[in-house]
Structures are given as structure tokens and as C-alpha cells.
Write an enzyme that holds these catalytic residues in place. Structure first.
Site, PDB file in Angstrom:
ATOM      1  N   SER A  91    -115.055 -86.876 124.582  1.00 35.86           N
ATOM      2  CA  SER A  91    -114.961 -88.294 124.911  1.00 35.86           C
ATOM      3  C   SER A  91    -113.545 -88.850 124.911  1.00 35.86           C
ATOM      4  O   SER A  91    -113.254 -89.772 125.663  1.00 35.86           O
ATOM      5  CB  SER A  91    -115.825 -89.107 123.944  1.00 35.86           C
ATOM      6  OG  SER A  91    -115.419 -88.899 122.616  1.00 35.86           O
ATOM      7  N   HIS A 119    -121.444 -87.008 127.318  1.00 38.99           N
ATOM      8  CA  HIS A 119    -120.460 -87.457 128.296  1.00 38.99           C
ATOM      9  C   HIS A 119    -120.460 -86.631 129.578  1.00 38.99           C
ATOM     10  O   HIS A 119    -119.723 -86.943 130.506  1.00 38.99           O
ATOM     11  CB  HIS A 119    -119.067 -87.467 127.660  1.00 38.99           C
ATOM     12  CG  HIS A 119    -118.980 -88.409 126.517  1.00 38.99           C
ATOM     13  ND1 HIS A 119    -119.075 -87.976 125.203  1.00 38.99           N
ATOM     14  CD2 HIS A 119    -118.857 -89.749 126.462  1.00 38.99           C
ATOM     15  CE1 HIS A 119    -119.000 -89.019 124.403  1.00 38.99           C
ATOM     16  NE2 HIS A 119    -118.867 -90.104 125.137  1.00 38.99           N
ATOM     17  N   LYS A 150    -124.416 -94.383 128.043  1.00 36.92           N
ATOM     18  CA  LYS A 150    -123.342 -93.875 128.898  1.00 36.92           C
ATOM     19  C   LYS A 150    -123.748 -93.979 130.370  1.00 36.92           C
ATOM     20  O   LYS A 150    -124.087 -95.043 130.826  1.00 36.92           O
ATOM     21  CB  LYS A 150    -122.928 -92.444 128.524  1.00 36.92           C
ATOM     22  CG  LYS A 150    -122.788 -92.157 127.055  1.00 36.92           C
ATOM     23  CD  LYS A 150    -121.500 -92.691 126.481  1.00 36.92           C
ATOM     24  CE  LYS A 150    -121.313 -92.179 125.060  1.00 36.92           C
ATOM     25  NZ  LYS A 150    -121.406 -93.197 124.060  1.00 36.92           N
TER      26      LYS A 150
END
Length: 173
Positions: A91, A119, A150
Site C-alpha cells: 500500500s 490493494h 478500496k
């Protein structure tokens, strides 16, 4: 069921957050006779869980497959089970491991591969399934942890596996 189909896994469970999902997996699955090898830049949720799990853990230098192999070679006969934990996309820097190399190591030194796809989901892969899909190693990932936040713009998280015992154990822990 849609997540299972998308990530090509057979069993899974949902959590209220990615932090809690990582805590569940890494605080409860590794036992006192196990070893966890984790990338030095793993997410805080993973690091916190490892501080509370009964297994010994070591961090290897960020994305350093040579060091990971040395640690596996040195330790693979000393523990009941070895877990290797990494993120698909880190990240802070946006870099990522060579999952094909990790899978090659897994074939050489058997271990449980835990991949946090928080991610990578929605970013990599033909269907947005993440880095494991992009690198064509979905079948080799033992435990996938991901978030519905996300890229998916929702809330909650999941833990997926092809081994029903993993999900049963987490359910009953």
C-alpha cells in the site's frame, strides 16, 4: 458465492474489515510449533496479528526472494508448518512481489501461502481478481485475504481457501 467464483476458491467467510480478517487468519491458524515468514513491509494489521499469534515469526527484506529462500532452506524441517505472508500490492509504495517465484519456492519447500489482495483486487488481472490472477497463480494461493473496500467501494472483507478445514477452523475459533 460471487466472490468465491471470481477468486476461484471453494470456501470462504466474510468479516467486517480487512484488519479483522488478517487478525483472524494470523492470530489463530499458526500454532506454537509453526513459523511465519513475512515481508518486512507487511500491512500493520498483519504485523499486529503476528505479535499475538503463538508461532515464531521472522520478517525477510522487502521483496527479497533470495533471503526468503535462505530462510525456507534453513527452517523448513524445524517446524510443523511454515506460513509465508505477503501482500499482493504494498500500500505505501505500490510495488509487488513476484508471485511466480514465491510459488516456485512453495513447490521446493512446502508452506502455506497467505496473500493479502486488498490493494491488488480491481487493479490486476483480466477480471480484476488481483495479482494472483494476473500472474496466473490463483490455484497456488492457499489463503487469500481481501477487502470489499478500496477498488470495490464497499465495506467488509473476506478470507478464501480451497481447504474447507481452514474456514471451519476460523468459524469455530
Amino acid at each position: 458465492d460471487e466472490i468465491l467464483d471470481w477468486k476461484q476458491k471453494s470456501f470462504g467467510m466474510l468479516f467486517n474489515s480487512g484488519f479483522v480478517a488478517n487478525q483472524a487468519v494470523l492470530k489463530h491458524l499458526p500454532g506454537k510449533n509453526d513459523l511465519v515468514l513475512a515481508d518486512r513491509l507487511i500491512h500493520h494489521s498483519i504485523a499486529q496479528a503476528l505479535l499475538q499469534c503463538p508461532a515464531k515469526f521472522k520478517r525477510y527484506s522487502h521483496l527479497d526472494m533470495v533471503e526468503l529462500e535462505v530462510l525456507l532452506q534453513k527452517n523448513y524441517k524445524k517446524y510443523d508448518t511454515i506460513f509465508v505472508v505477503t501482500e499482493s500490492v504494498f500500500s505505501m509504495d505500490g510495488d509487488y512481489p513476484d508471485l511466480k517465484k514465491i510459488v516456485a519456492l512453495k513447490n521446493k519447500f512446502p508452506f502455506i501461502l497467505v496473500l493479502d489482495e486488498a490493494h491488488g483486487t480491481g487493479v490486476f488481472g483480466e477480471n480484476g481478481g488481483g495479482l494472483a490472477e494476473e500472474m496466473n497463480v490463483l490455484d497456488e494461493i492457499d489463503i487469500t485475504v481481501g477487502t470489499l473496500g478500496k477498488a470495490l467501494a464497499s465495506m467488509g472483507a473476506y478470507v478464501l481457501a480451497n481447504n474447507p478445514s481452514i474456514i471451519d477452523y476460523l468459524t469455530n475459533e
